[in-house]
Design a protein around this motif. Structure first.
Motif, PDB file in Angstrom:
ATOM      1  N   ALA A   1       0.879  -1.180  -0.073  1.00 52.30           N
ATOM      2  CA  ALA A   1      -0.129   0.049  -0.033  1.00 52.30           C
ATOM      3  C   ALA A   1       0.792   1.399  -0.034  1.00 52.30           C
ATOM      4  CB  ALA A   1      -0.958  -0.014   1.387  1.00 52.30           C
TER       5      ALA A   1
ATOM      6  N   GLU B   1      -4.574   1.184   1.027  1.00 55.86           N
ATOM      7  CA  GLU B   1      -4.623  -0.580   1.408  1.00 55.86           C
ATOM      8  C   GLU B   1      -4.480  -1.097   0.164  1.00 55.86           C
ATOM      9  OE1 GLU B   1      -8.728   0.572   3.729  1.00 55.86           O
ATOM     10  OE2 GLU B   1      -9.385  -1.326   2.443  1.00 55.86           O
ATOM     11  N   ARG B   2      -4.270  -2.309   0.354  1.00 52.43           N
ATOM     12  CA  ARG B   2      -4.235  -3.325  -1.025  1.00 52.43           C
ATOM     13  C   ARG B   2      -5.539  -3.790  -1.156  1.00 52.43           C
ATOM     14  NH1 ARG B   2       0.275  -7.396  -0.680  1.00 52.43           N
ATOM     15  NH2 ARG B   2       0.660  -6.735   1.511  1.00 52.43           N
TER      16      ARG B   2
ATOM     17  N   VAL C   1      -3.993  -0.563  -5.261  1.00 50.19           N
ATOM     18  CA  VAL C   1      -3.917  -0.086  -3.963  1.00 50.19           C
ATOM     19  C   VAL C   1      -5.117   0.904  -4.043  1.00 50.19           C
ATOM     20  CG1 VAL C   1      -2.443   1.410  -2.701  1.00 50.19           C
ATOM     21  CG2 VAL C   1      -1.476  -0.555  -3.758  1.00 50.19           C
TER      22      VAL C   1
ATOM     23  N   ARG D   1      -6.574   6.059   0.552  1.00 53.01           N
ATOM     24  CA  ARG D   1      -7.884   7.040   0.994  1.00 53.01           C
ATOM     25  C   ARG D   1      -7.547   8.216   1.448  1.00 53.01           C
ATOM     26  NH1 ARG D   1     -12.188   4.021   2.260  1.00 53.01           N
ATOM     27  NH2 ARG D   1     -12.187   1.533   1.981  1.00 53.01           N
TER      28      ARG D   1
ATOM     29  N   ASN E   1      -5.446   1.359  15.239  1.00 51.78           N
ATOM     30  CA  ASN E   1      -5.021  -0.036  14.781  1.00 51.78           C
ATOM     31  C   ASN E   1      -5.339  -1.387  15.464  1.00 51.78           C
ATOM     32  OD1 ASN E   1      -3.736   2.200  13.411  1.00 51.78           O
ATOM     33  ND2 ASN E   1      -2.092   0.877  12.846  1.00 51.78           N
TER      34      ASN E   1
ATOM     35  N   ARG F   1     -14.437  -1.341  10.792  1.00 51.28           N
ATOM     36  CA  ARG F   1     -13.609   0.020  10.350  1.00 51.28           C
ATOM     37  C   ARG F   1     -13.748   1.038  11.474  1.00 51.28           C
ATOM     38  NH1 ARG F   1     -11.448   0.193   5.379  1.00 51.28           N
ATOM     39  NH2 ARG F   1     -11.623  -1.932   4.414  1.00 51.28           N
TER      40      ARG F   1
ATOM     41  N   SER G   1     -13.051   4.237   6.784  1.00 55.44           N
ATOM     42  CA  SER G   1     -11.652   4.415   6.931  1.00 55.44           C
ATOM     43  C   SER G   1     -11.290   3.226   7.527  1.00 55.44           C
ATOM     44  CB  SER G   1     -11.123   5.700   7.288  1.00 55.44           C
ATOM     45  OG  SER G   1     -11.524   6.702   6.496  1.00 55.44           O
TER      46      SER G   1
ATOM     47  N   THR H   1      -7.413   0.981   8.934  1.00 50.62           N
ATOM     48  CA  THR H   1      -6.138   1.070   9.387  1.00 50.62           C
ATOM     49  C   THR H   1      -5.237  -0.025   8.729  1.00 50.62           C
ATOM     50  OG1 THR H   1      -6.213  -0.426  11.204  1.00 50.62           O
ATOM     51  CG2 THR H   1      -6.765   1.893  11.548  1.00 50.62           C
ATOM     52  N   SER H   2      -3.945   0.070   8.518  1.00 49.56           N
ATOM     53  CA  SER H   2      -3.016  -0.911   8.194  1.00 49.56           C
ATOM     54  C   SER H   2      -3.218  -2.146   8.895  1.00 49.56           C
ATOM     55  CB  SER H   2      -1.672  -0.496   8.023  1.00 49.56           C
ATOM     56  OG  SER H   2      -1.058  -0.191   9.444  1.00 49.56           O
TER      57      SER H   2
ATOM     58  N   THR I   1      -6.495  -4.170   7.832  1.00 50.95           N
ATOM     59  CA  THR I   1      -6.100  -4.584   6.381  1.00 50.95           C
ATOM     60  C   THR I   1      -5.477  -6.076   6.577  1.00 50.95           C
ATOM     61  OG1 THR I   1      -5.905  -2.438   5.517  1.00 50.95           O
ATOM     62  CG2 THR I   1      -5.312  -4.340   4.076  1.00 50.95           C
ATOM     63  N   ASP I   2      -4.369  -5.910   7.257  1.00 50.10           N
ATOM     64  CA  ASP I   2      -3.548  -7.169   7.532  1.00 50.10           C
ATOM     65  C   ASP I   2      -4.566  -8.430   8.244  1.00 50.10           C
ATOM     66  OD1 ASP I   2      -1.391  -6.646   6.209  1.00 50.10           O
ATOM     67  OD2 ASP I   2      -0.353  -5.897   8.240  1.00 50.10           O
TER      68      ASP I   2
END
Ligand SMILES: NC(=O)C1=CN([C@@H]2O[C@H](COP(=O)(O)OP(=O)(O)OC[C@H]3O[C@@H](n4cnc5c(N)ncnc54)[C@H](OP(=O)(O)O)[C@@H]3O)[C@@H](O)[C@H]2O)C=CC1
Ligand SMILES: CC(C)(CO)C(=O)C(=O)O
Length: 325
Positions: free
Chosen positions: A31, A145-146, A152, A155, A203, A212, A262, A264-265, A268-269
């Motif tokens: 990302a 985010e991917r 990618v 945002r 996070n 989210r 929105s 967070t990384s 996403t993981d």
């Protein structure tokens, strides 16, 4: 070596672009890697993506528009025939040791290795791993985010915060007129802890609940977020950061103003069944608290929960997110 980044312009002086296109290696085309590679490409530099798996036709989507990067990608360090002027390291922190082959091959004595990772201890984590080159820690104010292997979604945010000094100025010049804003901060300790506040509640709470950013608007989660932030402010102050309780309030206000979808990384993981990057966020708060003998019961509990998260197999999420396959 083509750059002339050592001379520090007077404070407030207008920056000029670097004289020649710089050789930029982006290690980790996820990302953040995609967004910074796109900016470096737009600034006219020679950019190569350094990837561990072929990435295809990488596209960054911003404001509904798709930008094809059309950049060369190398899957092996010896496929790149030059020493980088700039190595932009954008892997997750736990993957840094696996990216050492790239760093050792591409970084020479003049290379600036920019650590585009969350956390407050970039120097301690990464500088000892470098055989050559100068480490430049960068705080990343970009949300991306991917959504697929080669796609990618960017945002919000196009800002990097770096320590004041020749390397920070060089990075600002590298990205001049690219849309990426590089802010140089004379008090990087405070800046880093202020950025950590952006991660310390959002996070883990999005990742643990798999929801989210709107999850922070629930009164019970808000109370928990306030508690996590308040502990982090106390620990940050003990570490020398000039934080006040107002920083915690501003952090939550910032998230309130975001689009509720929105993420967070870490979320996403988690959704993709990848390991989550807890050690440099919650882990950093708990470690620093231990150094100062400060109680951080909420962060300690959250750390235990994050450490206990399973991977893709246990979650059965691999198929729902084919980009991780
Ligand atoms: N995403 C965001 O909005 C934000 C992220 N950050 C921080 O930025 C950093 C990067 O995060 P993000 O971009 O989200 O992470 P991603 O997971 O999206 O990207 C990381 C990339 O690194 C690649 N990678 C891992 N190991 C290697 C290796 N040995 N060689 C080459 N490539 C490798 C991964 O490859 P593969 O595709 O094969 O898995 C992946 O493409 C993290 O520290 C994060 O906390 C900070 C602010 C916001
Ligand atoms: C600021 C925020 C929450 C932006 O996405 C971030 O740093 C992250 O997702 O890791």
């Amino acid at each position: 070596m083509t750059q002339s980044t050592t001379a520090e312009p007077a404070r407030g002086a207008r920056l000029t672009p670097l004289e020649y296109p710089q050789k930029v290696a982006v290690v980790g085309a996820g990302a953040i890697g995609a967004v910074v590679a796109d900016a470096a490409r737009r600034a006219g530099h020679t950019v190569t993506l350094c990837v561990r798996r072929p990435v295809g036709d990488l596209t960054v989507e911003r404001d509904g528009l798709r930008h094809r990067l059309a950049l060369p990608a190398a899957t092996r360090p010896d496929a790149v025939g030059w020493t980088a002027d700039w190595l932009l390291l954008a892997t997750k922190a736990q993957d840094t040791p696996k990216a050492l082959g790239w760093i050792r091959h591409l970084a020479g004595p003049q290379t600036r290795v920019v650590a585009l990772q969350n956390g407050v201890d970039h120097h301690e984590r990464i500088a000892p791993l470098l055989a050559a080159g100068e480490l430049v820690p960068a705080l990343v104010y970009i949300a991306a985010e991917r959504v697929a292997r080669d796609h990618v979604r960017h945002r919000w945010g196009q800002r990097l915060v770096v320590p004041e000094g020749p390397a920070g100025t060089g990075l600002a010049r590298l990205f001049l007129d690219s849309g990426m804003d590089v802010v140089r901060d004379a008090d990087f300790t405070t800046a880093a802890w202020r950025k950590l506040l952006m991660n310390v509640a959002a996070n883990p709470l999005t990742a643990l609940t798999m929801r989210r950013i709107h999850v922070l608007r629930r009164p019970d989660m808000r109370e928990l977020a306030q508690g996590l932030l308040s502990e982090a402010v106390t620990v940050g102050r003990a570490e020398g950061a000039r934080l006040t309780p107002g920083d915690a309030v501003q952090t939550l206000d910032f998230f309130d103003a975001l689009h509720p979808h929105s993420g967070t990384s870490m979320l996403t993981d988690r959704l993709a069944g990848r390991p989550v990057e807890y050690d440099l966020i919650t882990g950093a708060v708990v470690r620093a608290a231990e150094r100062h003998g400060l109680p951080v019961p909420l962060n300690r509990s959250v750390l235990a929960l994050l450490r206990s998260l399973g991977g893709a197999d246990e979650l059965g999420l691999q198929q729902a997110h084919p980009e991780t396959a």
